[in-house]
Write a protein that holds these residues in place. Structure first.
Motif, short mmCIF file in Angstrom:
data_model
loop_
_atom_site.label_atom_id
_atom_site.label_comp_id
_atom_site.label_asym_id
_atom_site.label_seq_id
_atom_site.Cartn_x
_atom_site.Cartn_y
_atom_site.Cartn_z
N HIS A 19 -28.40 -6.73 38.41
CA HIS A 19 -29.61 -6.73 39.24
C HIS A 19 -29.38 -6.01 40.57
O HIS A 19 -30.21 -5.22 41.01
CB HIS A 19 -30.05 -8.19 39.50
N LYS A 20 -28.22 -6.30 41.19
CA LYS A 20 -27.97 -5.71 42.51
C LYS A 20 -27.70 -4.21 42.42
O LYS A 20 -28.09 -3.45 43.31
CB LYS A 20 -26.79 -6.44 43.18
N VAL A 45 -30.23 -6.52 30.56
CA VAL A 45 -31.11 -5.35 30.76
C VAL A 45 -32.57 -5.80 30.80
O VAL A 45 -33.34 -5.40 31.68
CB VAL A 45 -30.87 -4.31 29.64
N ALA A 46 -32.93 -6.70 29.85
CA ALA A 46 -34.31 -7.18 29.80
C ALA A 46 -34.68 -7.93 31.08
O ALA A 46 -35.81 -7.80 31.59
CB ALA A 46 -34.50 -8.09 28.58
N SER A 47 -33.73 -8.69 31.60
CA SER A 47 -33.99 -9.45 32.82
C SER A 47 -34.23 -8.50 34.00
O SER A 47 -35.13 -8.72 34.83
CB SER A 47 -32.78 -10.37 33.09
N ARG A 50 -37.65 -7.00 33.53
CA ARG A 50 -38.69 -7.98 33.82
C ARG A 50 -38.94 -8.10 35.32
O ARG A 50 -40.06 -8.26 35.76
CB ARG A 50 -38.26 -9.34 33.24
N LYS A 51 -37.86 -8.02 36.08
CA LYS A 51 -37.98 -8.15 37.55
C LYS A 51 -38.34 -6.81 38.20
O LYS A 51 -38.41 -6.73 39.42
CB LYS A 51 -36.64 -8.63 38.14
N THR A 52 -38.49 -5.76 37.39
CA THR A 52 -38.66 -4.39 37.89
C THR A 52 -37.71 -4.13 39.06
O THR A 52 -38.10 -3.73 40.15
CB THR A 52 -40.13 -4.10 38.33
N ASP A 346 -34.26 -14.15 43.32
CA ASP A 346 -33.86 -12.75 43.46
C ASP A 346 -33.42 -12.15 42.13
O ASP A 346 -33.88 -11.07 41.74
CB ASP A 346 -32.74 -12.66 44.52
N VAL A 347 -32.52 -12.86 41.41
CA VAL A 347 -31.89 -12.25 40.23
C VAL A 347 -31.85 -13.14 38.99
O VAL A 347 -31.28 -12.75 37.98
CB VAL A 347 -30.45 -11.80 40.56
#
Lengths: 421, 421
Positions: A19-20, A45-47, A50-52, A346-347
């Motif tokens: 994520h970061k 990757v999907a996560s 999902r969070k763009t 956040d993540v």
């Protein structure tokens, strides 16, 4: 300038790193996630999708990889063009992944020391058993390898270096204190893989005192600390990676690590250990089923990742450093407070994974920007701390400092944001 | 006059029964031991031979028997000519063994209530669910069936009857207190099969209070008792067989059972239960091994029979009975103290097995002598208590009595041997 990141591992920390990195892909370029189980990489990757979380349009790919396979790891580094490898897989993989980096010239980052699955709590300093044997090779090949770039080890090493440079003429002791004052709402759960978690506490505890290695038993030495915001917390002398580098590199006479445990954790741990339920040796039931007790305990405990959505409260991790400045004894406490709920927002991970993963991504950015691309094997305390701490502040892990001593409440009131304002 | 004994079961209690029958084979005649595992029966026979326990030359034989097989059990009773069957096998066998006795006319003795493996803590009174449904049949066939003839149930029922007859005009309450103040020297161990032991405490606790059934949770109601010799001991309201007969037969308004537990036992039990490690439902490890957690716990705990050689200290089990005599309120405590080491020296088992097994052998002798050969299904409190208690005194389980109330220390000094001198 190095670009393109390969993340090895697909657990909670890898999720945070992905994520970061995605949030900073303008600096880092392509992002690849690889582990033995492709599905877990795809879930990460999907996560991220999902969070763009991707800052700019860019590559984000999952790969299946057995990272104990040197040739396969080298091939994946070359195929992806990754110039930075962030190893947040099992602690048993480090030497293999480092070899792949040395062979390909990619920079190497990890967050925990190498372990041999058959040994626990080896002879100190631990880094001399595995990592430092490759130091000369890294220097000759000009390979950047930053060891222990999570929170602890990692950020706490930068705190020590900062204090060493800016706050003291002489440092007498570094006490690293790691408190999880959060609440997961379950009867009992570990914050990461129970098997690895319990493994940390079944051997001897090494600390560096009066310039010598001292051995204790786990939970033998405990002390109550009065800390900012989280208040009074009991923590126990615990073996930990950073004691084994800080003591040797900064030449400080006392380096100790203290981990917070509630009485409830200690009680459950003690019962399970004494009954033999934490054993890694298989036993046989009366019905003839052969099974490792520790794996049964793991199976009945909550999956650590399942704790994240309802985890509340804070972690507080920092360095209490004592020494002399301008002829006067003084102390500082440099620390971070992380909020489990904010980490999840956040993540999608809880605070324990968050504090370990964000610094590894920050270290990758410092290599990409050149600040930390030193072309050798190094520990965080050998690198300039300010760019790292400033970056972390922006990435979700602000540092704070409390100066003075004794009157804790007064000092709490004087606590202020470090570095950025 | 009935003779020749068939012992069903080959655990610790069966071993005690075999030794005690051997020590009295002039009265009891041939002795047969039968269980599913022939080797365990042979080990009991070998133990009796090693101790030269047989009083007179006589038959002592081991047999393999699946006691859930009615025809096989009937056939063994007929083949051995046994007229008395002592059932100290699993609590799941009672109804099958009773059926074999009814069919063959042999007398039946057991030491614990029948249980359905799929149910725990059924509707009270428990005896009405299984045993009492066969009462009429026993009467018609003139079959002697003595239910619950161990220590508790068993001896404590005789104590209640003795007090009812001799010490009170009106009994208001019977509190049965079972304390094991012995020490096995291990971190944790159960005194009999851990699976059965834990099973007793995972359901609801039934007690008889103010002529009504009251339900509590285990460890919900605790009380400290000041007892002879073993001193102050904490015991908890616990469900137990004898509450379900004494309350119905003696028509006493309050019958409660209290079992002693140290804080350490309760802590270990609570940790295991809350983690799910006492569950009888299979779980699957990450490696795909399917196993029942309770059976893994059983496998790591010490084998209860291994505790006997080094077990020290005493058990104290008795009835605290309150009521009115000659218009005045009074109380008596009738009890036994058993020494683990003496039990081991006598028969090679620890005190818990000893207190359960000796009374069953005594009951067999009373049937053989005719005193208790009543030709119907009966509980110990329906039989004359004095011959039983006198016999037990001679066989290793002397009874004591403490009369009066309140001033425990004074009363301890006045404690005296009951019945025999």
């Amino acid at each position: 300038m190095k670009k393109h990141v390969l993340i090895i591992g697909a657990g909670g920390v890898a999720n945070v790193v992905a994520h970061k990195c995605a949030q900073n892909n303008d600096v880092l370029g392509d992002i690849h996630v690889a582990s033995r189980t492709l599905g877990k990489c795809e879930a990460i990757v999907a996560s991220v999708v999902r969070k763009t979380a991707l800052k700019t349009a860019g590559k984000l790919q999952a790969h299946a990889l057995d990272a104990t396979d040197l040739e396969a790891t080298k091939a994946l580094i070359e195929r992806t063009g990754a110039r930075i490898v962030i190893n947040v897989g099992s602690a048993f993989l480090n030497m293999s992944v480092l070899s792949a980096c040395i062979a390909t010239g990619a920079a190497y980052i990890d967050t925990a020391i190498h372990e041999d699955p058959l040994k626990i709590c080896e002879t100190p300093p631990w880094y001399a058993n595995y990592e430092w044997k490759r130091r000369e090779e890294c220097r000759q090949r000009k390979v950047t390898a930053i060891l222990g770039a999570g929170f602890d080890p990692g950020v706490v090493n930068a705190y020590a270096r900062l204090a060493f440079d800016e706050y003291f003429d002489r440092v007498d002791s570094i006490d690293i204190i790691d408190i999880n004052a959060g609440c997961h709402g379950r009867y009992f759960a570990t914050n990461f893989d129970p098997e690895i978690n319990f493994r940390e506490f079944t051997g001897q505890v090494w600390s560096w005192q009066d310039r010598r290695w001292v051995s204790n038993k786990m939970f033998e030495v405990g002390r109550e600390w009065d800390l900012p915001v989280v208040g009074r917390q009991k923590a126990y002398l615990t073996g930990h990676d950073e004691v084994h580098s800080l003591s040797q590199i900064l030449k400080v006479p006392n380096v100790r690590f203290w981990m917070g445990f509630g009485d409830h954790y200690i009680n459950v741990f003690t019962v399970l250990k004494n009954l033999g339920l934490l054993s890694e040796q298989p036993i046989k039931t009366a019905e003839g089923v052969e099974v490792v007790p520790l794996k049964v305990v793991k199976a009945v405990l909550p999956d650590p990742s399942s704790l994240a959505p309802s985890y509340t409260g804070l972690t507080c991790i920092g360095d209490l450093i004592k020494g002399v400045k301008d002829g006067r004894e003084c102390e500082v406490f440099i620390y971070n407070l992380a909020d489990h709920r904010e980490a999840f927002e956040d993540v999608g991970s809880q605070g324990i994974s968050y504090t370990a993963g964000v610094p590894a991504a920050a270290a990758a950015m410092l290599i990409a920007r050149g600040d930390w691309d030193v072309g050798e094997m190094t520990h965080v305390e050998e690198l300039p701390p300010l760019p790292f701490l400033q970056l972390l502040d922006r990435m979700g892990l602000p540092s704070r400092i409390r100066q003075g001593k004794i009157d804790q409440e007064l000092l709490d009131a004087r606590s202020e944001r470090l570095l950025t304002e």
